[in-house]
Design a protein around this motif. Structure first.
Motif, short mmCIF file in Angstrom:
data_model
loop_
_atom_site.label_atom_id
_atom_site.label_comp_id
_atom_site.label_asym_id
_atom_site.label_seq_id
_atom_site.Cartn_x
_atom_site.Cartn_y
_atom_site.Cartn_z
N ASP A 99 0.85 -1.19 0.00
CA ASP A 99 0.00 0.00 0.00
C ASP A 99 0.89 1.25 0.00
OD1 ASP A 99 0.88 0.47 2.59
OD2 ASP A 99 -1.04 0.04 3.56
N LEU A 140 0.24 -5.96 0.73
CA LEU A 140 -1.16 -6.19 0.36
C LEU A 140 -1.25 -7.48 -0.44
CD1 LEU A 140 -2.47 -2.80 -1.11
CD2 LEU A 140 -2.98 -3.77 1.13
N TRP A 141 -2.40 -8.14 -0.32
CA TRP A 141 -2.64 -9.36 -1.10
C TRP A 141 -3.76 -9.11 -2.09
CZ3 TRP A 141 0.52 -13.46 -0.75
CH2 TRP A 141 1.34 -13.56 0.40
N LYS A 144 -4.44 -7.40 -4.71
CA LYS A 144 -4.87 -6.00 -4.83
C LYS A 144 -5.96 -5.76 -5.88
CE LYS A 144 -2.46 -1.89 -6.34
NZ LYS A 144 -1.13 -1.37 -6.59
N ASN A 146 -13.77 -4.44 -4.27
CA ASN A 146 -12.35 -4.72 -4.44
C ASN A 146 -11.84 -5.54 -3.25
OD1 ASN A 146 -9.37 -3.61 -3.76
ND2 ASN A 146 -9.70 -3.84 -5.94
N THR A 147 -10.80 -6.31 -3.49
CA THR A 147 -10.20 -7.13 -2.42
C THR A 147 -9.97 -6.36 -1.14
OG1 THR A 147 -8.94 -8.30 -4.07
CG2 THR A 147 -8.20 -8.53 -1.82
N THR A 148 -9.45 -5.15 -1.26
CA THR A 148 -9.06 -4.42 -0.04
C THR A 148 -10.20 -3.60 0.55
OG1 THR A 148 -8.27 -2.62 -1.42
CG2 THR A 148 -6.63 -4.22 -0.72
N HIS A 149 -11.40 -3.75 0.00
CA HIS A 149 -12.55 -3.06 0.59
C HIS A 149 -12.73 -3.56 2.03
CE1 HIS A 149 -16.48 -1.14 0.69
NE2 HIS A 149 -16.91 -2.22 1.30
N ASP A 178 -9.80 -6.75 5.46
CA ASP A 178 -10.08 -6.65 4.01
C ASP A 178 -11.12 -7.70 3.63
OD1 ASP A 178 -8.71 -9.09 4.08
OD2 ASP A 178 -7.77 -8.74 2.15
N PRO A 213 -2.48 -13.49 3.85
CA PRO A 213 -3.77 -12.85 3.55
C PRO A 213 -4.75 -12.94 4.72
CG PRO A 213 -3.12 -14.34 1.78
CD PRO A 213 -2.13 -14.53 2.87
N LEU A 227 -5.49 -4.98 7.95
CA LEU A 227 -5.00 -4.06 6.92
C LEU A 227 -4.41 -2.82 7.55
CD1 LEU A 227 -7.48 -3.34 3.98
CD2 LEU A 227 -5.28 -4.52 3.93
#
Ligand code: COA
Ligand code: AMP
Length: 633
Positions: free
Chosen positions: A38, A44-45, A47, A229-232, A252, A449, A453
């Protein structure tokens, strides 16, 4: 594959390993970038992946033809009610609730607080948020309005979802008035409060901001899952830290879904359609990961249990639930087993039930003493597997990977490092310690993962609390050691966090509350051993000069304050008056020393102490109050 092989692969080839496990879940858009960083350089995984966790938990199984399988069993000894929901039934309820939330103006990116007892609607509310990309923050029902208000002000929810009441053994707890009080206390005003009326006890007075849960569902259309999105951030979960302010752990979506699927299969060894029961609460991380999301993503039947291990109605309840619902794997805290053991030492209740479905008993949340483990193994045929993790990790970090290879159980150890977690033991100066040397438990970055986050809108605290102490490593806050076969033993928190009946609480927060009593000059709250709850808080209080308050009055008033400000769950019962607190010459209170005295452990008087005589003083005060004589070591 052996444990050694799979673990080594996860550490040596993380990208390949986690790409493979990402294929075990369905994505709207499969991630092409497996690892990245990030803007702060934090790993991050996945992304660029897109998915929806509610889809994975519910809709996917219906599409695959399993709609009529049981998704959820609500077992409530306190209301004498058992109700089963199929995936189709859950979907209808969740999709309508999500539709209703949209009609109230909620949209992807908003936050919602959920303050619910252990009823299916708590899980429905979480899934409905996930369905439309609303980040939820579930607050444990045992927290008082003041605590709820702190969380409301921090995550600024657009709505709060609650229920009219909860039941604690045989006591009705009116939840809605607690929410109203929290809204009064908070500066942030949520737009609406969605109230599930359980129709138990007195009618709840209606406020202008209230929306009836049933009416909302009745009048709403089902709405589809929204890709995120994944990181939401799927959720924010507040947990106790070393200050009075709780930390909002941000989870996440994509990494978490992959990690939970991995946990269900590789750690919990549970196959789709089997029954998984985590006897915890949706307000804790266990509830998020292994009552709601993990089992449902894995197409298991999950049990929502509204009761306690004892008194609802007795120490047979757990065995009744396992036998009645043919539970294949169960998760609870050692406290629950200690409570059952006390009521039924010879396991008479156990003999009355057919527990043959139970393959494994998982334990976590606090240290499991060997006597409890041995009692369990004497009476129950399934292996009892201790494992270790935290709100921050979201899934187990040290365990026995039952779905890979069951390693021999070493009583007192929480097992070996789980795939993706490169666990080391460090000394205070960051040197790695060898076998059997106790130090700080740290994890080499990147964490795998699904782990935290960030802290909600507090990246500086995230860095200072977890990353700065040992650069390149995540600091867990726990102490422990590895033996020469890489089994890890956790010796307890090295900070001001305590675990009371598996509930994580901050003594710093309790100190703030106790210090607010007008007679208190200064105080220290420490966690001491307890034969049932593992740890309980003890407050040592110095009374203001010339204040002649009686001990009994001070004790009652401070206990009441803590119940009002933090909640009954803090379980503060012992308050003792001392003339002074042991300090270093620089004025730092020696809490660890007091803990050792109270627990009757061997200790060394630190060379930094300002006056050695105080050790004897504290010891005699604690003896006078009988503190520590009933505890387990
Ligand atoms: N809502 C409102 N109040 C709550 C609550 C909730 N969800 N949960 C607990 N409380 C209250 C209780 O009513 C009790 O209040 P009281 O002091 O007025 O009686 C207080 O908080 C302490 O509760 P608890 O920690 O449950 O202690 P207990 O003495 O009532 O029961 C045990 C002892 C061992 C049976 C119980 O602690 C237990 O079931 N422990 C296992 C916990 C667990 O599974 N933790 C897992 C986390 S992973
Ligand atoms: P929580 O974040 O509420 O899950 O609490 C996490 C903390 O509980 C950890 O940091 C440990 O101190 C403690 N903990 C969890 N599991 C175990 C275990 N199996 N043995 C010892 N302590 C544990």
């Amino acid at each position: 594959m052996t444990y050694k092989e799979i673990y080594t692969e996860s550490i040596e080839q993380p990208e390949k390993f986690w790409k493979h496990h990402a294929d075990e879940i369905e994505w709207y858009s499969k991630p092409q970038i497996i690892t990245s960083e990030d803007e702060n350089g934090y790993p991050l995984w996945y992304k660029d992946g897109e998915l929806n966790v509610c889809y994975l938990a519910i809709d996917k199984h219906i599409q695959d033809g399993y709609g009529n399988n049981t998704a959820l069993i609500y077992d409530s000894p306190v209301t004498q009610n058992i109700k089963k929901y199929t995936f189709l039934e859950v979907k209808t309820e969740v999709a309508k609730l999500a539709g209703g939330m949209l009609s109230l103006g909620l949209k992807k990116g908003d936050t919602a607080v959920i303050y619910m007892p252990m009823i299916p609607q708590a899980a429905f509310a979480m899934l409905a948020c996930a369905r439309i990309g609303v980040t939820h923050s579930v607050v444990f029902g045992g927290f008082a309005p003041h605590e709820l208000a702190i969380r409301i002000d921090d995550c600024k929810p657009r709505v709060i979802i609650t229920a009219s009441s909860g039941i604690e053994i045989d006591r009705l707890i009116a939840y809605k008035p607690l929410v109203d009080e929290a809204i009064e206390l908070a500066s942030h005003r949520p737009k609406k409060v969605i109230v599930f009326n359980r129709k138990l006890g007195a009618r709840v007075p209606f406020k202008k901001y209230d929306v009836d849960y049933d009416a909302l569902i009745y009048g709403s259309e089902e709405t589809a899952c929204v890709p995120v999105n994944t990181t939401h951030p799927l959720y924010i979960l507040y947990t106790s830290g070393t200050t009075g302010k709780p930390k909002g752990v941000v989870r996440d979506t994509g990494g978490y879904a992959v990690a939970l699927k991995f946990s269900m299969t590789h750690i919990y060894n549970i196959k789709p359609d089997e029954v998984f029961w985590a006897a915890s609460d949706v307000g804790w991380v266990v509830g998020h990961s292994f009552i709601v999301y993990g089992p449902l993503i894995n197409r298991n039947t999950t049990v929502i249990f509204e009761g306690k291990p004892i008194k609802t109605p007795d120490a047979s309840t757990f065995w009744r639930v396992i036998a009645e619902h043919k539970v294949n794997a169960m998760f609870t805290a050692p406290t629950a087993i200690r409570a059952i053991k006390k009521e039924d030492p010879d396991g008479e209740f156990i003999k009355q039930y057919d527990l043959s479905s139970l393959k494994t008993q998982f334990l976590a949340g606090e240290r499991c003493d060997i006597a409890t483990l041995e009692w369990y193994q004497k009476h129950i045929p399934a292996p009892a597997i201790d494992h270790w993790w935290q709100t921050e990790s979201g899934w187990p970090m040290i365990a026995n990977l039952m779905g890979v290879e069951q390693l021999p159980i070493k009583p007192g150890s929480v097992g070996k490092a789980v795939c993706g977690y490169d666990i080391r033991i460090f000394s205070e100066d960051g040197t790695e310690l060898g076998a059997n040397k106790e130090g700080y438990v740290v994890v080499k970055l990147p964490l795998p993962p699904g782990t935290l986050l960030d802290l909600w809108q507090d990246n500086p605290r995230f860095k200072s609390g977890y990353l700065d102490q040992f650069p390149g490593y995540y600091f867990s806050g726990d102490g422990g050691y590895k033996d020469d076969e890489d089994y890890i033993f956790i010796t307890g928190r090295v900070d001001d966090v305590i675990n009371v009946a598996g509930h994580r609480l901050s003594t710093a927060e309790m100190e703030e509350v106790v210090s607010s009593h007008p007679s208190v000059a200064e105080c220290a709250v420490i966690g001491i051993n307890d034969s049932i709850k593992g740890q309980i808080p003890l407050a040592l209080v110095v009374v203001k000069l010339n204040d002649e308050i009686e001990h009994y009055q001070l004790q009652q008033e401070t206990i009441k304050l803590v119940r009002q400000q933090i909640g009954a769950v803090a379980s503060l019962q012992s308050v003792v008056i001392v003339d002074r607190l042991p300090k270093t010459r620089s004025g730092k209170i020696l809490r660890k020393l007091m803990r050792s005295i109270a627990d009757g452990e061997n200790f060394q008087i630190p060379s930094t102490i300002d006056d050695e005589n105080i050790v004897g003083e504290i010891d005699s005060v604690l003896q006078k109050y009988n503190i520590g004589i009933y505890n387990v070591k």
